[in-house]
Design a protein around this motif. Structure first.
Motif, PDB file in Angstrom:
ATOM      1  N   GLU A 110       0.942  -1.201   0.028  1.00  0.00           N
ATOM      2  CA  GLU A 110       0.062  -0.086  -0.067  1.00  0.00           C
ATOM      3  C   GLU A 110       0.918   1.422   0.220  1.00  0.00           C
ATOM      4  OE1 GLU A 110      -2.695  -0.726   3.292  1.00  0.00           O
ATOM      5  OE2 GLU A 110      -3.500  -2.358   2.345  1.00  0.00           O
ATOM      6  N   ARG A 114       0.902   3.545  -3.594  1.00  0.00           N
ATOM      7  CA  ARG A 114       0.466   4.992  -3.326  1.00  0.00           C
ATOM      8  C   ARG A 114       1.758   5.958  -3.637  1.00  0.00           C
ATOM      9  NH1 ARG A 114      -4.238   6.099  -0.239  1.00  0.00           N
ATOM     10  NH2 ARG A 114      -5.013   4.261   0.527  1.00  0.00           N
ATOM     11  N   GLU A 143      -5.408  -0.628  -2.020  1.00  0.00           N
ATOM     12  CA  GLU A 143      -5.484  -1.931  -1.108  1.00  0.00           C
ATOM     13  C   GLU A 143      -4.832  -2.909  -1.451  1.00  0.00           C
ATOM     14  OE1 GLU A 143      -6.787  -0.829   2.070  1.00  0.00           O
ATOM     15  OE2 GLU A 143      -7.232   0.992   1.284  1.00  0.00           O
TER      16      GLU A 143
END
Length: 220
Positions: A110, A114, A143
Motif C-alpha cells: 500500500e 500510493r 488496497e
C-alpha cells in the motif's frame, strides 16, 4: 512481524534447562514447567545454530561459535530490540516448512503503490489528477490483496481512465521489497537472542531478575 512485547509475553515463565554444554556443542531447552506452549530448543555445533520448537525450526551458519554471532547484534533485550532480520536471513541454512522465511507485507504494498501513483499523476493537471486517484480508490488499487501474486496482478493490470495506459505495468519489479521476514522467523530470532542472554546470565551466576534490577539502576 513478531514484535518484542508479543515475544516477551509468549515466553513469560520460561525456564532454562541445560541439556548439553561442552564448548560450542550445546543443547538448551526453554519452556514453562509442565507446559509446552512456546517452548523452544537451541542446539549449536561447530559453525551452526539450530532452533526448534513450538514456533518453528531454522538453522543458521556463519562462524564456529554461533552464540558469538548473535551476541554481536546486542543481546541485551531489556534495553533495546536489536535483532537484524534481513542480515540474519542471509545466514539461513534450513527453513521451517510451515512458516518459511518471508511473507507478503500488505503495508509495504500500500505504501509503494500510493507512492508510485502520486509520482505518476504529477504530469497531469489537478482535475485529471483527482479523477485518476479517485478511480484508483474506487478500483481498490491502493488496497493490498491477500497474496503477493494477487496484489501484483491487480497493480500491473490497472488501466488509467484518463490515458488508457497501464502506469503500473512494471510494478512486479517491487516484488522483493514487498516481502518481509516471516512472523515465525522473527519470533525465532528473538528467541535465539533471548535464550543466549539467559544462558549468559546463568554462567555469570545471575538470574533474569538480578539483571533487570541492574538495568533499572543503570548498572548492567
Amino acid at each position: 512481524m513478531a514484535d518484542q512485547k508479543r515475544f516477551l509475553d509468549d515466553v513469560r515463565g520460561h525456564r532454562l534447562t541445560i541439556e548439553l554444554d561442552q564448548g560450542v556443542h550445546r543443547s538448551l531447552y526453554f519452556g514453562r514447567p509442565g507446559a509446552s506452549a512456546y517452548h523452544f530448543r537451541l542446539n549449536t555445533w561447530p559453525g551452526h545454530l539450530a532452533i526448534s520448537g513450538d514456533c518453528g525450526s531454522y538453522t543458521f551458519s556463519r562462524m564456529r561459535d554461533m552464540f558469538k554471532f548473535f551476541r554481536d547484534a546486542g543481546p541485551d533485550y531489556t534495553r533495546e530490540d536489536r535483532i537484524n532480520p534481513n542480515y540474519w536471513r542471509e545466514k539461513l541454512e534450513s527453513v521451517d516448512r510451515r512458516g518459511g522465511e518471508a511473507e507478503f507485507s500488505a503495508e509495504r504494498y500500500e505504501q509503494t503503490i500510493r507512492s508510485d501513483m502520486n509520482l505518476w499523476v504529477e504530469q497531469f493537471d489537478k482535475p485529471d489528477q483527482d479523477r485518476i486517484l479517485k478511480a484508483a480508490e474506487d478500483d481498490d488499487l491502493l488496497e493490498a490483496c491477500e497474496t503477493l501474486d494477487q496484489s501484483l496482478s491487480k497493480a500491473c493490470g490497472w488501466k488509467c481512465p484518463v490515458t488508457g495506459e497501464y502506469p503500473n505495468a512494471d510494478f512486479w519489479e517491487h516484488s522483493s521489497h514487498l516481502m518481509q521476514p516471516s512472523f515465525r522467523l522473527v519470533w525465532c530470532m528473538r528467541a535465539i537472542q533471548w535464550g543466549i542472554k539467559r544462558y549468559d546470565l546463568h554462567h555469570q551466576g545471575r538470574t533474569q531478575a538480578d539483571h533487570d534490577r541492574r538495568v533499572l539502576k543503570g548498572a548492567a
